[in-house]
Design a protein around this motif. Structure first.
Motif, PDB file in Angstrom:
ATOM      1  N   UNK A   1       0.832  -1.210   0.000  1.00 31.05           N
ATOM      2  CA  UNK A   1       0.000   0.000   0.000  1.00 31.05           C
ATOM      3  C   UNK A   1       0.864   1.257   0.000  1.00 31.05           C
ATOM      4  N   UNK A   2       1.916   1.262   0.822  1.00 37.89           N
ATOM      5  CA  UNK A   2       2.805   2.434   0.876  1.00 37.89           C
ATOM      6  C   UNK A   2       3.549   2.588  -0.457  1.00 37.89           C
ATOM      7  N   UNK A   3       3.955   1.466  -1.044  1.00 36.05           N
ATOM      8  CA  UNK A   3       4.631   1.519  -2.346  1.00 36.05           C
ATOM      9  C   UNK A   3       3.707   2.064  -3.425  1.00 36.05           C
ATOM     10  N   UNK A   4       2.412   1.964  -3.210  1.00 37.89           N
ATOM     11  CA  UNK A   4       1.411   2.451  -4.169  1.00 37.89           C
ATOM     12  C   UNK A   4       0.833   3.801  -3.731  1.00 37.89           C
ATOM     13  N   UNK A   5       1.609   4.559  -2.985  1.00 37.59           N
ATOM     14  CA  UNK A   5       1.195   5.921  -2.654  1.00 37.59           C
ATOM     15  C   UNK A   5       0.517   6.077  -1.311  1.00 37.59           C
ATOM     16  N   UNK A   6       0.426   5.028  -0.549  1.00 42.06           N
ATOM     17  CA  UNK A   6      -0.231   5.103   0.757  1.00 42.06           C
ATOM     18  C   UNK A   6       0.694   5.664   1.824  1.00 42.06           C
ATOM     19  N   UNK A   7       0.251   5.668   3.050  1.00 41.91           N
ATOM     20  CA  UNK A   7       1.016   6.192   4.171  1.00 41.91           C
ATOM     21  C   UNK A   7       0.818   5.267   5.356  1.00 41.91           C
ATOM     22  N   UNK A   8       1.618   5.454   6.380  1.00 43.72           N
ATOM     23  CA  UNK A   8       1.476   4.659   7.610  1.00 43.72           C
ATOM     24  C   UNK A   8       1.672   5.550   8.809  1.00 43.72           C
ATOM     25  N   UNK A   9       1.170   5.091   9.925  1.00 43.71           N
ATOM     26  CA  UNK A   9       1.345   5.776  11.201  1.00 43.71           C
ATOM     27  C   UNK A   9       1.094   4.748  12.304  1.00 43.71           C
ATOM     28  N   UNK A  10       1.603   5.019  13.490  1.00 42.68           N
ATOM     29  CA  UNK A  10       1.384   4.127  14.629  1.00 42.68           C
ATOM     30  C   UNK A  10       0.399   4.796  15.571  1.00 42.68           C
ATOM     31  N   UNK A  11      -0.673   4.083  15.908  1.00 44.34           N
ATOM     32  CA  UNK A  11      -1.670   4.571  16.846  1.00 44.34           C
ATOM     33  C   UNK A  11      -2.039   3.431  17.790  1.00 44.34           C
ATOM     34  N   UNK A  12      -1.985   3.745  19.096  1.00 40.41           N
ATOM     35  CA  UNK A  12      -2.419   2.795  20.124  1.00 40.41           C
ATOM     36  C   UNK A  12      -1.779   1.416  19.959  1.00 40.41           C
ATOM     37  N   UNK A  13      -0.500   1.396  19.628  1.00 40.04           N
ATOM     38  CA  UNK A  13       0.233   0.134  19.552  1.00 40.04           C
ATOM     39  C   UNK A  13       0.042  -0.661  18.277  1.00 40.04           C
ATOM     40  N   UNK A  14      -0.633  -0.084  17.298  1.00 40.08           N
ATOM     41  CA  UNK A  14      -0.844  -0.780  16.022  1.00 40.08           C
ATOM     42  C   UNK A  14      -0.384   0.105  14.866  1.00 40.08           C
ATOM     43  N   UNK A  15       0.028  -0.524  13.794  1.00 39.99           N
ATOM     44  CA  UNK A  15       0.398   0.204  12.585  1.00 39.99           C
ATOM     45  C   UNK A  15      -0.868   0.423  11.762  1.00 39.99           C
ATOM     46  N   UNK A  16      -1.165   1.669  11.477  1.00 42.51           N
ATOM     47  CA  UNK A  16      -2.308   1.988  10.612  1.00 42.51           C
ATOM     48  C   UNK A  16      -1.761   2.394   9.258  1.00 42.51           C
ATOM     49  N   UNK A  17      -2.402   1.917   8.213  1.00 40.12           N
ATOM     50  CA  UNK A  17      -1.946   2.183   6.856  1.00 40.12           C
ATOM     51  C   UNK A  17      -3.164   2.477   5.985  1.00 40.12           C
ATOM     52  N   UNK A  18      -3.054   3.481   5.142  1.00 40.35           N
ATOM     53  CA  UNK A  18      -4.192   3.804   4.284  1.00 40.35           C
ATOM     54  C   UNK A  18      -3.794   4.691   3.135  1.00 40.35           C
ATOM     55  N   UNK A  19      -4.786   5.118   2.395  1.00 41.91           N
ATOM     56  CA  UNK A  19      -4.583   6.049   1.296  1.00 41.91           C
ATOM     57  C   UNK A  19      -4.020   5.389   0.059  1.00 41.91           C
ATOM     58  N   UNK A  20      -3.530   6.219  -0.848  1.00 45.01           N
ATOM     59  CA  UNK A  20      -2.959   5.716  -2.092  1.00 45.01           C
ATOM     60  C   UNK A  20      -3.979   4.944  -2.905  1.00 45.01           C
ATOM     61  N   UNK A  21      -3.513   3.918  -3.536  1.00 45.11           N
ATOM     62  CA  UNK A  21      -4.402   3.123  -4.398  1.00 45.11           C
ATOM     63  C   UNK A  21      -5.267   2.141  -3.623  1.00 45.11           C
ATOM     64  N   UNK A  22      -4.965   2.024  -2.305  1.00 42.56           N
ATOM     65  CA  UNK A  22      -5.742   1.100  -1.474  1.00 42.56           C
ATOM     66  C   UNK A  22      -7.229   1.463  -1.512  1.00 42.56           C
ATOM     67  N   UNK A  23      -7.516   2.754  -1.366  1.00 34.90           N
ATOM     68  CA  UNK A  23      -8.908   3.200  -1.364  1.00 34.90           C
ATOM     69  C   UNK A  23      -9.560   2.943  -2.717  1.00 34.90           C
ATOM     70  N   UNK A  24      -8.829   3.229  -3.788  1.00 32.20           N
ATOM     71  CA  UNK A  24      -9.379   3.026  -5.128  1.00 32.20           C
ATOM     72  C   UNK A  24      -9.634   1.542  -5.381  1.00 32.20           C
ATOM     73  N   UNK A  25      -8.712   0.716  -4.918  1.00 35.10           N
ATOM     74  CA  UNK A  25      -8.852  -0.734  -5.090  1.00 35.10           C
ATOM     75  C   UNK A  25     -10.054  -1.252  -4.293  1.00 35.10           C
ATOM     76  N   UNK A  26     -10.184  -0.801  -3.068  1.00 36.91           N
ATOM     77  CA  UNK A  26     -11.302  -1.237  -2.222  1.00 36.91           C
ATOM     78  C   UNK A  26     -12.632  -0.789  -2.813  1.00 36.91           C
ATOM     79  N   UNK A  27     -12.629   0.385  -3.447  1.00 33.49           N
ATOM     80  CA  UNK A  27     -13.864   0.897  -4.044  1.00 33.49           C
ATOM     81  C   UNK A  27     -14.318   0.042  -5.217  1.00 33.49           C
ATOM     82  N   UNK A  28     -13.389  -0.666  -5.835  1.00 34.62           N
ATOM     83  CA  UNK A  28     -13.729  -1.512  -6.987  1.00 34.62           C
ATOM     84  C   UNK A  28     -14.265  -2.880  -6.588  1.00 34.62           C
ATOM     85  N   UNK A  29     -14.088  -3.231  -5.310  1.00 33.81           N
ATOM     86  CA  UNK A  29     -14.562  -4.540  -4.855  1.00 33.81           C
ATOM     87  C   UNK A  29     -16.078  -4.617  -4.960  1.00 33.81           C
ATOM     88  N   UNK A  30     -16.600  -5.809  -5.244  1.00 35.79           N
ATOM     89  CA  UNK A  30     -18.058  -5.961  -5.222  1.00 35.79           C
ATOM     90  C   UNK A  30     -18.597  -5.548  -3.856  1.00 35.79           C
TER      91      UNK A  30
END
Ligand SMILES: [Zn+2]
Length: 152
Positions: free
Chosen positions: A29-58
């Motif tokens: 996801x990060x390689x495809x333009x996404x970002x990451x951050x650490x919140x409450x002991x977990x790695x959160x990752x989003x943005x980039x093409x991940x959102x576009x890909x998820x939007x294409x799912x049935x």
């Protein structure tokens, strides 16, 4: 709710196999333009093409966020902020169940389906996450500051 008394490193070790899969997906996801951050002991990752890909799912498979061990993949920053408590309950479930979480989750969905109920919404882990997310998150896990990569 949490694995009481479990030393810090153990809570990361027990679900490490799921976290490893999550890290691979986060890296993609990060390689495809996404970002990451650490919140409450977990790695959160989003943005980039991940959102576009998820939007294409049935619609049936559409998701706003998914948790794999200590990695939470989401569509974007506001979505991750909105679902953090729910997804953090799933992190606790991974910590509690470890490698057994995946089979237990699927078994719960299968059981609900066999009973004529909704496999996702009636799944015991999802019901627990919805219930706990509505309650106050514990002060230790609820803290917000953390490292951040790229832009959320
Ligand atoms: Zn959930």
């Amino acid at each position: 709710m949490r694995a009481a008394g479990r030393p810090g490193w153990r809570r990361y070790l027990w679900p490490a196999a799921y976290s490893a899969i999550g890290l691979v997906l986060a890296w993609i996801a990060v390689a495809c333009g996404g970002w990451w951050r650490v919140r409450a002991g977990a790695l959160e990752c989003g943005g980039g093409r991940l959102a576009a890909l998820a939007a294409r799912l049935p619609r049936r498979y559409a998701f706003s966020a998914i948790t794999l061990g200590h990695v939470i993949l989401g569509l974007d920053g506001p979505t991750l902020d909105a679902v953090r408590r729910h997804e953090q309950v799933h992190v606790w479930q991974y910590e509690r169940w470890g490698l057994l979480f995946g089979p237990a989750y699927l078994a719960s969905s299968l059981l609900q389906w066999l009973r004529g109920r909704r496999p996702y919404l009636d799944n015991r882990f999802e019901r627990e996450a919805r219930g706990e997310a509505g309650r106050r998150i514990d002060a230790t896990r609820g803290r917000e500051p953390g490292r951040q990569g790229n832009r959320p």
